[in-house]
Design an enzyme around this catalytic site. Sequence first.
Site, PDB file in Angstrom:
ATOM      1  N   HIS A 122       0.859  -1.198   0.000  1.00  0.00           N
ATOM      2  CA  HIS A 122       0.000   0.000   0.000  1.00  0.00           C
ATOM      3  C   HIS A 122       0.887   1.238   0.000  1.00  0.00           C
ATOM      4  O   HIS A 122       1.714   1.386   0.895  1.00  0.00           O
ATOM      5  CB  HIS A 122      -0.924   0.000   1.227  1.00  0.00           C
ATOM      6  N   PRO A 155      -4.756   0.761  18.444  1.00  0.00           N
ATOM      7  CA  PRO A 155      -4.457   0.198  17.112  1.00  0.00           C
ATOM      8  C   PRO A 155      -4.585   1.206  15.964  1.00  0.00           C
ATOM      9  O   PRO A 155      -4.246   0.899  14.835  1.00  0.00           O
ATOM     10  CB  PRO A 155      -5.494  -0.908  16.961  1.00  0.00           C
TER      11      PRO A 155
HETATM   12  C1  PHB Z   1      -6.434  -4.187  10.612  1.00  0.00           C
HETATM   13  O1  PHB Z   1      -6.380  -4.519   9.411  1.00  0.00           O
HETATM   14  O2  PHB Z   1      -6.874  -4.944  11.518  1.00  0.00           O
HETATM   15  C2  PHB Z   1      -5.958  -2.799  10.999  1.00  0.00           C
HETATM   16  C3  PHB Z   1      -5.396  -1.985  10.018  1.00  0.00           C
HETATM   17  C4  PHB Z   1      -4.949  -0.719  10.360  1.00  0.00           C
HETATM   18  C5  PHB Z   1      -5.074  -0.283  11.673  1.00  0.00           C
HETATM   19  C6  PHB Z   1      -5.634  -1.107  12.656  1.00  0.00           C
HETATM   20  C7  PHB Z   1      -6.087  -2.368  12.319  1.00  0.00           C
HETATM   21  O3  PHB Z   1      -4.644   0.978  11.993  1.00  0.00           O
END
Ligand code: PHB
Length: 391
Positions: free
Chosen positions: A73, A294
């Site tokens: 990406h 996250p």
């Molecule tokens: C995921 O694909 O689980 C994911 C992707 C980006 C993030 C958090 C989780 O910032």
Amino acid sequence: MIKVNVTIIGGGPSGLLLSQILMNAGIETVIIEKHTKQHVLSRIRAGVLEQGTVSLLDKAGVGKRVYEEGFRHEGTLISSENKSFRISFRDTVRKNVTIFGQTEVTRDLYDAQENIDAKIIHGVSDVQIIDPLKNNPEVVFYDKNGLKKKIISDFVVGCDGFHGVSRQSIPANKKKEFERIYPFGWLGILSETPPVSEELIYANTRDGFALCSMRNESLSRYYIQCSLKTKAEDYSDNYFWQELRARLPEQFKGSLVTGPSIEKSIAPLRSFVIEPLKYGQLFLVGDAAHIVPPTGAKGLNLAFSDVFYLSNAFKLFYAGKGEVELENYSGKALSRIWKAVRFSWWMTTLMHEFPSADPFDRKIKLSEIDYLENSKYAQKVFSENYVGLPF
Ligand code: PHB
Ligand code: APR
């Protein structure tokens, strides 16, 4: 009794990668893991790998599938209310990230460890580190048959995650803990549907945050900000899809393909750091040392930069080059950890709605997103942090 160079507590991504790198360098390790391999591989986790992480896996001999099956990406979409814009990592910092599920990374690490006959003991309980300040510290535990076992090694590394035993083995007066708990969670689902967009979408609306991610062309991963007072089973799939669509920018609402959730869970969001990361012969790595929300996809990548620093320090020590890098590990790792913690906190604060927010807060948020959309300097700063600061 088992004697090795390095005892690793925890067979998650941190422990497995550290063991792989050390064993490749002829340094003998043993991993003791609470759960079974199947349990460890059943965890659904984020899948955004920084370039540094990909090259570290490649050098450890575990990068093949990332290159073959990972999705490169070169940018991401950010949206606020009905508007969205793209930040190009390629145009701003000439870097990219790779989408490749953490579960798959862990699976490849397990395979690589098994190929070199690594010592991994599953199903352990009552793990205790006996006096980390002593040379050749001991780790005692019960194996899956209830037999008491002892390991003597030069060093012990806590790769046992946020709820592990290692951090608790450092006396309260020898450590400082820093924490921020966010007043919301992420309700996440996995669905066997094509992703709504080729790149990730981080969305903010006055109703809250949403994230559109993926595992592959037919497996989508979606999140919406939710109250911590609720449970995953409180939300029907229909409600989830309706809320997600409402938080998407106009151009994506129509193309969202919905379907039954094959996994649904709520994750709390927290920032946490312990200092220092070394106590005598005990070192902390990964989630045992720090937790990030996250939003910035830093959890796994930060765990692996700890592994990079510590494995290099061990390699120098066992090559007879002394303990300087072992002494420097904590300071060096914490410098990068705090920058990733700051970015994850900043991105979480920018993209989520706080219950305590007032109209002024909303205007500031919209202005900051507007600034990010229209300043190439702001986008460069975002990209530099998102793709991962150099090790
Ligand atoms: C995921 O694909 O689980 C994911 C992707 C980006 C993030 C958090 C989780 O910032
Ligand atoms: N004894 C042995 N093993 C233990 C103990 C213990 N007392 N406590 C925990 N463990 C094991 C857990 O079962 C788990 O498999 O330690 C492992 C820790 O793995 P993770 O929690 O995945 O932490 P880490 O390896 O540092 O990986 C960090 O995983 O949780 C995600 O978001 C996080 O992406 C980040 C990555």
